[in-house]
Design a protein around this motif. Structure first.
Motif, PDB file in Angstrom:
ATOM      1  N   GLY A   4     -34.713  28.136  27.427  1.00 10.55           N
ATOM      2  CA  GLY A   4     -34.849  26.966  28.261  1.00 10.55           C
ATOM      3  C   GLY A   4     -33.492  26.524  28.749  1.00 10.55           C
ATOM      4  O   GLY A   4     -32.560  27.315  28.815  1.00 10.55           O
ATOM      5  N   GLN A   5     -33.393  25.251  29.077  1.00 10.38           N
ATOM      6  CA  GLN A   5     -32.160  24.713  29.635  1.00 10.38           C
ATOM      7  C   GLN A   5     -31.372  23.929  28.592  1.00 10.38           C
ATOM      8  O   GLN A   5     -30.859  22.869  28.867  1.00 10.38           O
ATOM      9  N   GLU A   6     -31.273  24.456  27.398  1.00  8.66           N
ATOM     10  CA  GLU A   6     -30.520  23.792  26.353  1.00  8.66           C
ATOM     11  C   GLU A   6     -29.037  24.113  26.511  1.00  8.66           C
ATOM     12  O   GLU A   6     -28.674  25.157  27.023  1.00  8.66           O
ATOM     13  N   THR A   7     -28.204  23.199  26.053  1.00  9.83           N
ATOM     14  CA  THR A   7     -26.769  23.453  26.034  1.00  9.83           C
ATOM     15  C   THR A   7     -26.246  23.235  24.625  1.00  9.83           C
ATOM     16  O   THR A   7     -26.893  22.590  23.798  1.00  9.83           O
ATOM     17  N   MET A   8     -25.080  23.793  24.380  1.00 15.72           N
ATOM     18  CA  MET A   8     -24.394  23.579  23.116  1.00 15.72           C
ATOM     19  C   MET A   8     -22.909  23.571  23.427  1.00 15.72           C
ATOM     20  O   MET A   8     -22.469  24.061  24.475  1.00 15.72           O
ATOM     21  N   THR A   9     -22.122  23.017  22.534  1.00 13.61           N
ATOM     22  CA  THR A   9     -20.671  22.993  22.699  1.00 13.61           C
ATOM     23  C   THR A   9     -20.056  23.874  21.630  1.00 13.61           C
ATOM     24  O   THR A   9     -20.411  23.763  20.452  1.00 13.61           O
ATOM     25  N   ILE A  10     -19.158  24.757  22.061  1.00 13.00           N
ATOM     26  CA  ILE A  10     -18.429  25.588  21.112  1.00 13.00           C
ATOM     27  C   ILE A  10     -16.948  25.240  21.214  1.00 13.00           C
ATOM     28  O   ILE A  10     -16.488  24.729  22.228  1.00 13.00           O
ATOM     29  N   VAL A  11     -16.223  25.517  20.148  1.00 17.47           N
ATOM     30  CA  VAL A  11     -14.784  25.290  20.120  1.00 17.47           C
ATOM     31  C   VAL A  11     -14.119  26.651  19.967  1.00 17.47           C
ATOM     32  O   VAL A  11     -14.430  27.401  19.037  1.00 17.47           O
ATOM     33  N   ASP A  12     -13.206  26.986  20.894  1.00 19.99           N
ATOM     34  CA  ASP A  12     -12.554  28.294  20.834  1.00 19.99           C
ATOM     35  C   ASP A  12     -11.401  28.277  19.836  1.00 19.99           C
ATOM     36  O   ASP A  12     -11.127  27.256  19.185  1.00 19.99           O
ATOM     37  N   GLU A  13     -10.723  29.420  19.718  1.00 23.43           N
ATOM     38  CA  GLU A  13      -9.651  29.568  18.732  1.00 23.43           C
ATOM     39  C   GLU A  13      -8.476  28.634  18.991  1.00 23.43           C
ATOM     40  O   GLU A  13      -7.706  28.327  18.086  1.00 23.43           O
ATOM     41  N   GLN A  14      -8.322  28.165  20.238  1.00 25.46           N
ATOM     42  CA  GLN A  14      -7.244  27.237  20.569  1.00 25.46           C
ATOM     43  C   GLN A  14      -7.664  25.772  20.420  1.00 25.46           C
ATOM     44  O   GLN A  14      -6.891  24.869  20.718  1.00 25.46           O
ATOM     45  N   GLY A  15      -8.898  25.546  19.977  1.00 24.97           N
ATOM     46  CA  GLY A  15      -9.386  24.187  19.777  1.00 24.97           C
ATOM     47  C   GLY A  15      -9.980  23.557  21.026  1.00 24.97           C
ATOM     48  O   GLY A  15     -10.297  22.375  21.032  1.00 24.97           O
ATOM     49  N   ASN A  16     -10.160  24.337  22.098  1.00 27.06           N
ATOM     50  CA  ASN A  16     -10.746  23.822  23.330  1.00 27.06           C
ATOM     51  C   ASN A  16     -12.270  23.864  23.245  1.00 27.06           C
ATOM     52  O   ASN A  16     -12.838  24.844  22.778  1.00 27.06           O
ATOM     53  N   GLU A  17     -12.902  22.795  23.730  1.00 25.57           N
ATOM     54  CA  GLU A  17     -14.358  22.735  23.729  1.00 25.57           C
ATOM     55  C   GLU A  17     -14.901  23.314  25.026  1.00 25.57           C
ATOM     56  O   GLU A  17     -14.330  23.095  26.097  1.00 25.57           O
ATOM     57  N   HIS A  18     -16.001  24.056  24.921  1.00 24.63           N
ATOM     58  CA  HIS A  18     -16.667  24.642  26.083  1.00 24.63           C
ATOM     59  C   HIS A  18     -18.158  24.354  25.977  1.00 24.63           C
ATOM     60  O   HIS A  18     -18.762  24.579  24.938  1.00 24.63           O
ATOM     61  N   VAL A  19     -18.738  23.868  27.075  1.00 24.34           N
ATOM     62  CA  VAL A  19     -20.177  23.647  27.119  1.00 24.34           C
ATOM     63  C   VAL A  19     -20.825  24.956  27.549  1.00 24.34           C
ATOM     64  O   VAL A  19     -20.389  25.602  28.499  1.00 24.34           O
ATOM     65  N   CYS A  20     -21.848  25.357  26.809  1.00 19.37           N
ATOM     66  CA  CYS A  20     -22.527  26.623  27.049  1.00 19.37           C
ATOM     67  C   CYS A  20     -24.008  26.381  27.280  1.00 19.37           C
ATOM     68  O   CYS A  20     -24.601  25.491  26.676  1.00 19.37           O
ATOM     69  N   GLU A  21     -24.591  27.199  28.156  1.00 19.39           N
ATOM     70  CA  GLU A  21     -26.036  27.173  28.343  1.00 19.39           C
ATOM     71  C   GLU A  21     -26.648  28.199  27.407  1.00 19.39           C
ATOM     72  O   GLU A  21     -26.242  29.358  27.386  1.00 19.39           O
ATOM     73  N   VAL A  22     -27.612  27.760  26.608  1.00 26.28           N
ATOM     74  CA  VAL A  22     -28.325  28.658  25.705  1.00 26.28           C
ATOM     75  C   VAL A  22     -29.318  29.451  26.533  1.00 26.28           C
ATOM     76  O   VAL A  22     -30.157  28.886  27.238  1.00 26.28           O
ATOM     77  N   ILE A  23     -29.213  30.783  26.471  1.00 23.00           N
ATOM     78  CA  ILE A  23     -30.138  31.639  27.199  1.00 23.00           C
ATOM     79  C   ILE A  23     -31.418  31.787  26.385  1.00 23.00           C
ATOM     80  O   ILE A  23     -32.508  31.556  26.879  1.00 23.00           O
ATOM     81  N   PHE A  24     -31.293  32.169  25.127  1.00 21.84           N
ATOM     82  CA  PHE A  24     -32.429  32.156  24.211  1.00 21.84           C
ATOM     83  C   PHE A  24     -31.941  32.351  22.785  1.00 21.84           C
ATOM     84  O   PHE A  24     -30.815  32.753  22.543  1.00 21.84           O
ATOM     85  N   THR A  25     -32.823  31.997  21.862  1.00 27.68           N
ATOM     86  CA  THR A  25     -32.552  32.173  20.436  1.00 27.68           C
ATOM     87  C   THR A  25     -33.697  32.977  19.834  1.00 27.68           C
ATOM     88  O   THR A  25     -34.810  32.972  20.355  1.00 27.68           O
ATOM     89  N   PHE A  26     -33.404  33.677  18.755  1.00 27.50           N
ATOM     90  CA  PHE A  26     -34.446  34.408  18.040  1.00 27.50           C
ATOM     91  C   PHE A  26     -34.012  34.618  16.608  1.00 27.50           C
ATOM     92  O   PHE A  26     -32.843  34.445  16.263  1.00 27.50           O
ATOM     93  N   GLU A  27     -34.984  34.959  15.756  1.00 25.59           N
ATOM     94  CA  GLU A  27     -34.714  35.228  14.348  1.00 25.59           C
ATOM     95  C   GLU A  27     -34.963  36.700  14.063  1.00 25.59           C
ATOM     96  O   GLU A  27     -35.829  37.323  14.679  1.00 25.59           O
ATOM     97  N   SER A  28     -34.204  37.252  13.128  1.00 29.69           N
ATOM     98  CA  SER A  28     -34.408  38.626  12.695  1.00 29.69           C
ATOM     99  C   SER A  28     -34.726  38.617  11.213  1.00 29.69           C
ATOM    100  O   SER A  28     -33.899  38.214  10.396  1.00 29.69           O
TER     101      SER A  28
END
Length: 95
Positions: A4-28
């Motif tokens: 769906g159109q979910e977003t999440m925020t990740i923090v890179d190795e330099q401490g910068n935040e990036h907003v990301c669009e979740v394409i999909f999630t699944f379990e294994s």
């Protein structure tokens, strides 16, 4: 699979935040993990219009909120994730 159109925020190795669009999630069940495939919003597309898709393993928190992301560590796991992505993309094209 969830998508769906979910977003999440990740923090890179330099401490910068990036907003990301979740394409999909699944379990294994095989690996006992959940996975998220996403792309960083604002990243430039390649010359042919493709976006870079990132993948990480994650463990969701008990309340369903964001969990911590972990790198995918072995080739077999990557192959399984790529297969899931290809299946997802094929289903999207059919819609």
């Amino acid at each position: 699979m969830d998508h769906g159109q979910e977003t999440m925020t990740i923090v890179d190795e330099q401490g910068n935040e990036h907003v990301c669009e979740v394409i999909f999630t699944f379990e294994s069940e095989e690996y006992g993990k959940s996975y998220v495939l996403y792309h960083v919003l604002g990243e430039e597309e390649s010359e042919d219009g493709d976006i870079e898709i990132h993948a990480s393993a994650f463990i969701p928190t008990e309340d369903g909120e964001d969990g911590e992301l972990f790198p995918i560590e072995n080739d077999e796991e990557w192959e399984m994730v790529e297969e899931m992505l290809n299946t997802f993309l094929a289903e999207e094209e059919e819609e």
